[in-house]
Write a protein that holds these residues in place. Structure first.
Motif, PDB file in Angstrom:
ATOM      1  N   LEU A  27       6.597 -28.276  26.347  1.00 51.04           N
ATOM      2  CA  LEU A  27       7.414 -28.079  25.396  1.00 51.04           C
ATOM      3  C   LEU A  27       7.222 -29.292  24.471  1.00 51.04           C
ATOM      4  O   LEU A  27       7.181 -28.929  22.890  1.00 51.04           O
ATOM      5  CB  LEU A  27       8.874 -28.317  25.895  1.00 51.04           C
ATOM      6  CG  LEU A  27       9.504 -27.005  26.617  1.00 51.04           C
ATOM      7  CD1 LEU A  27      11.045 -27.374  26.899  1.00 51.04           C
ATOM      8  CD2 LEU A  27       9.460 -25.844  25.542  1.00 51.04           C
ATOM      9  N   ASP A  28       6.898 -30.550  24.875  1.00 51.87           N
ATOM     10  CA  ASP A  28       6.688 -31.713  23.923  1.00 51.87           C
ATOM     11  C   ASP A  28       5.171 -31.259  23.128  1.00 51.87           C
ATOM     12  O   ASP A  28       5.083 -31.581  22.064  1.00 51.87           O
ATOM     13  CB  ASP A  28       6.284 -33.128  24.554  1.00 51.87           C
ATOM     14  CG  ASP A  28       7.561 -33.305  25.087  1.00 51.87           C
ATOM     15  OD1 ASP A  28       8.681 -33.114  24.719  1.00 51.87           O
ATOM     16  OD2 ASP A  28       7.606 -34.440  25.926  1.00 51.87           O
ATOM     17  N   ALA A  29       4.371 -30.590  23.820  1.00 52.83           N
ATOM     18  CA  ALA A  29       2.828 -30.488  23.177  1.00 52.83           C
ATOM     19  C   ALA A  29       3.079 -29.371  22.121  1.00 52.83           C
ATOM     20  O   ALA A  29       2.340 -29.407  21.184  1.00 52.83           O
ATOM     21  CB  ALA A  29       2.129 -29.841  24.303  1.00 52.83           C
ATOM     22  N   LEU A  30       3.952 -28.501  22.540  1.00 51.69           N
ATOM     23  CA  LEU A  30       4.277 -27.314  21.328  1.00 51.69           C
ATOM     24  C   LEU A  30       5.245 -27.516  20.051  1.00 51.69           C
ATOM     25  O   LEU A  30       5.144 -26.989  18.962  1.00 51.69           O
ATOM     26  CB  LEU A  30       4.703 -25.893  22.170  1.00 51.69           C
ATOM     27  CG  LEU A  30       3.914 -25.510  23.024  1.00 51.69           C
ATOM     28  CD1 LEU A  30       4.615 -24.231  23.733  1.00 51.69           C
ATOM     29  CD2 LEU A  30       2.422 -25.007  22.522  1.00 51.69           C
ATOM     30  N   GLU A  31       5.980 -28.661  20.162  1.00 50.22           N
ATOM     31  CA  GLU A  31       6.973 -29.197  19.435  1.00 50.22           C
ATOM     32  C   GLU A  31       6.281 -29.311  18.125  1.00 50.22           C
ATOM     33  O   GLU A  31       5.167 -29.900  17.945  1.00 50.22           O
ATOM     34  CB  GLU A  31       7.539 -30.364  19.848  1.00 50.22           C
ATOM     35  CG  GLU A  31       8.754 -30.994  18.928  1.00 50.22           C
ATOM     36  CD  GLU A  31      10.127 -30.126  18.988  1.00 50.22           C
ATOM     37  OE1 GLU A  31      10.578 -30.128  17.899  1.00 50.22           O
ATOM     38  OE2 GLU A  31      10.547 -29.608  19.927  1.00 50.22           O
ATOM     39  N   GLY A  32       6.824 -28.568  17.011  1.00 52.57           N
ATOM     40  CA  GLY A  32       6.137 -28.397  15.600  1.00 52.57           C
ATOM     41  C   GLY A  32       5.053 -27.754  15.344  1.00 52.57           C
ATOM     42  O   GLY A  32       4.568 -27.589  14.409  1.00 52.57           O
ATOM     43  N   ARG A  33       4.497 -27.033  16.352  1.00 50.30           N
ATOM     44  CA  ARG A  33       3.198 -26.386  16.438  1.00 50.30           C
ATOM     45  C   ARG A  33       3.574 -24.897  16.381  1.00 50.30           C
ATOM     46  O   ARG A  33       3.040 -23.959  16.083  1.00 50.30           O
ATOM     47  CB  ARG A  33       2.062 -26.689  17.239  1.00 50.30           C
ATOM     48  CG  ARG A  33       1.901 -28.048  17.289  1.00 50.30           C
ATOM     49  CD  ARG A  33       0.835 -28.299  18.295  1.00 50.30           C
ATOM     50  NE  ARG A  33       0.560 -29.810  18.251  1.00 50.30           N
ATOM     51  CZ  ARG A  33      -0.642 -30.162  18.695  1.00 50.30           C
ATOM     52  NH1 ARG A  33      -1.575 -29.646  19.136  1.00 50.30           N
ATOM     53  NH2 ARG A  33      -0.936 -31.478  18.476  1.00 50.30           N
ATOM     54  N   LEU A  34       4.533 -24.399  17.414  1.00 49.82           N
ATOM     55  CA  LEU A  34       4.832 -23.233  17.732  1.00 49.82           C
ATOM     56  C   LEU A  34       6.306 -22.948  17.618  1.00 49.82           C
ATOM     57  O   LEU A  34       7.166 -24.028  18.078  1.00 49.82           O
ATOM     58  CB  LEU A  34       4.215 -22.520  18.912  1.00 49.82           C
ATOM     59  CG  LEU A  34       2.662 -22.578  19.039  1.00 49.82           C
ATOM     60  CD1 LEU A  34       2.145 -22.143  20.368  1.00 49.82           C
ATOM     61  CD2 LEU A  34       2.206 -21.572  17.966  1.00 49.82           C
ATOM     62  N   ALA A  35       6.852 -21.969  17.475  1.00 47.96           N
ATOM     63  CA  ALA A  35       8.449 -21.622  17.676  1.00 47.96           C
ATOM     64  C   ALA A  35       8.415 -20.448  18.298  1.00 47.96           C
ATOM     65  O   ALA A  35       7.754 -19.387  18.115  1.00 47.96           O
ATOM     66  CB  ALA A  35       8.874 -21.773  16.320  1.00 47.96           C
ATOM     67  N   PRO A  36       9.757 -20.162  19.025  1.00 49.18           N
ATOM     68  CA  PRO A  36       9.888 -18.744  19.475  1.00 49.18           C
ATOM     69  C   PRO A  36       9.939 -17.620  18.429  1.00 49.18           C
ATOM     70  O   PRO A  36      10.392 -17.868  17.422  1.00 49.18           O
ATOM     71  CB  PRO A  36      11.360 -19.015  20.110  1.00 49.18           C
ATOM     72  CG  PRO A  36      11.317 -20.372  20.535  1.00 49.18           C
ATOM     73  CD  PRO A  36      10.686 -20.992  19.289  1.00 49.18           C
ATOM     74  N   ASP A  37       9.407 -16.632  18.791  1.00 48.68           N
ATOM     75  CA  ASP A  37       9.284 -15.423  17.810  1.00 48.68           C
ATOM     76  C   ASP A  37      10.813 -14.589  18.030  1.00 48.68           C
ATOM     77  O   ASP A  37      11.755 -15.114  18.842  1.00 48.68           O
ATOM     78  CB  ASP A  37       8.240 -14.375  17.905  1.00 48.68           C
ATOM     79  CG  ASP A  37       8.187 -13.660  19.462  1.00 48.68           C
ATOM     80  OD1 ASP A  37       9.326 -13.901  20.245  1.00 48.68           O
ATOM     81  OD2 ASP A  37       7.077 -13.301  19.767  1.00 48.68           O
ATOM     82  N   ALA A  38      10.998 -13.617  17.436  1.00 52.96           N
ATOM     83  CA  ALA A  38      12.124 -12.896  17.286  1.00 52.96           C
ATOM     84  C   ALA A  38      12.642 -12.492  18.930  1.00 52.96           C
ATOM     85  O   ALA A  38      13.814 -12.078  19.043  1.00 52.96           O
ATOM     86  CB  ALA A  38      12.174 -11.667  16.409  1.00 52.96           C
ATOM     87  N   TYR A  39      11.539 -12.244  19.674  1.00 49.91           N
ATOM     88  CA  TYR A  39      11.717 -11.882  21.145  1.00 49.91           C
ATOM     89  C   TYR A  39      11.936 -13.127  21.970  1.00 49.91           C
ATOM     90  O   TYR A  39      12.306 -12.842  23.106  1.00 49.91           O
ATOM     91  CB  TYR A  39      10.880 -10.731  21.670  1.00 49.91           C
ATOM     92  CG  TYR A  39      10.554  -9.788  20.842  1.00 49.91           C
ATOM     93  CD1 TYR A  39      11.339  -8.814  20.779  1.00 49.91           C
ATOM     94  CD2 TYR A  39       9.562  -9.563  19.643  1.00 49.91           C
ATOM     95  CE1 TYR A  39      11.349  -7.631  20.003  1.00 49.91           C
ATOM     96  CE2 TYR A  39       9.352  -8.413  19.064  1.00 49.91           C
ATOM     97  CZ  TYR A  39      10.388  -7.618  19.135  1.00 49.91           C
ATOM     98  OH  TYR A  39      10.219  -6.320  18.346  1.00 49.91           O
ATOM     99  N   GLY A  40      11.914 -14.256  21.463  1.00 51.31           N
ATOM    100  CA  GLY A  40      12.180 -15.577  22.239  1.00 51.31           C
ATOM    101  C   GLY A  40      13.163 -15.695  23.198  1.00 51.31           C
ATOM    102  O   GLY A  40      13.237 -16.143  24.216  1.00 51.31           O
ATOM    103  N   SER A  41      14.417 -14.725  22.663  1.00 48.70           N
ATOM    104  CA  SER A  41      15.590 -15.021  23.407  1.00 48.70           C
ATOM    105  C   SER A  41      16.003 -13.572  23.743  1.00 48.70           C
ATOM    106  O   SER A  41      17.170 -13.441  23.849  1.00 48.70           O
ATOM    107  CB  SER A  41      16.482 -15.740  22.486  1.00 48.70           C
ATOM    108  OG  SER A  41      16.921 -15.126  21.474  1.00 48.70           O
ATOM    109  N   THR A  42      15.278 -12.717  23.848  1.00 46.52           N
ATOM    110  CA  THR A  42      15.511 -11.400  23.861  1.00 46.52           C
ATOM    111  C   THR A  42      16.090 -11.159  25.409  1.00 46.52           C
ATOM    112  O   THR A  42      15.834 -11.724  26.371  1.00 46.52           O
ATOM    113  CB  THR A  42      14.459 -10.398  23.808  1.00 46.52           C
ATOM    114  OG1 THR A  42      14.154 -10.482  22.443  1.00 46.52           O
ATOM    115  CG2 THR A  42      14.747  -9.042  24.130  1.00 46.52           C
ATOM    116  N   VAL A  43      17.248 -10.642  25.639  1.00 48.50           N
ATOM    117  CA  VAL A  43      17.921 -10.148  27.190  1.00 48.50           C
ATOM    118  C   VAL A  43      16.877  -8.978  27.688  1.00 48.50           C
ATOM    119  O   VAL A  43      16.517  -7.972  27.080  1.00 48.50           O
ATOM    120  CB  VAL A  43      19.213  -9.745  27.000  1.00 48.50           C
ATOM    121  CG1 VAL A  43      19.589  -9.365  28.346  1.00 48.50           C
ATOM    122  CG2 VAL A  43      20.208 -10.946  26.495  1.00 48.50           C
TER     123      VAL A  43
END
Length: 94
Positions: A27-43
């Motif tokens: 998570l620290d390595a991805l901070e500021g580089r990637l963000a969850p897409d629209a499906y990142g919190s899909t049930v």
């Protein structure tokens, strides 16, 4: 809400078990580089089916080279008129 249905579908998943420290490091390595897409919190909800005698579960416990499971899967909050997917799930060997 109807969606287009694809009749042939291939998915490849590779899963890794992470320690809490590894998870935080990623998570620290991805901070500021990637963000969850629209499906990142899909049930995602799946229902697996078997015979009354639980034949598929028993076969799975034998760890055969080839096995399969029948499942119904829905994405998001599924209403009675929404599309769900009936899948024959087969683990990949390789």
């Amino acid at each position: 809400m109807a969606r287009d249905v694809q009749s042939v579908f291939e998915r490849k998943e590779t899963k890794y078990r992470l320690s809490a420290d590894q998870y935080r490091a990623i998570l620290d390595a991805l901070e500021g580089r990637l963000a969850p897409d629209a499906y990142g919190s899909t049930v995602v909800k799946s229902a697996y089916f078997d015979t009354e005698q639980r034949d598929m579960a028993a076969r799975s416990l034998e760890k055969p080279f080839y096995k399969e499971k029948l499942r119904v899967r829905g994405y998001g909050i599924v209403d009675k008129d929404d599309t769900v997917f009936v899948e024959i799930w087969r683990p990949r060997r390789g």
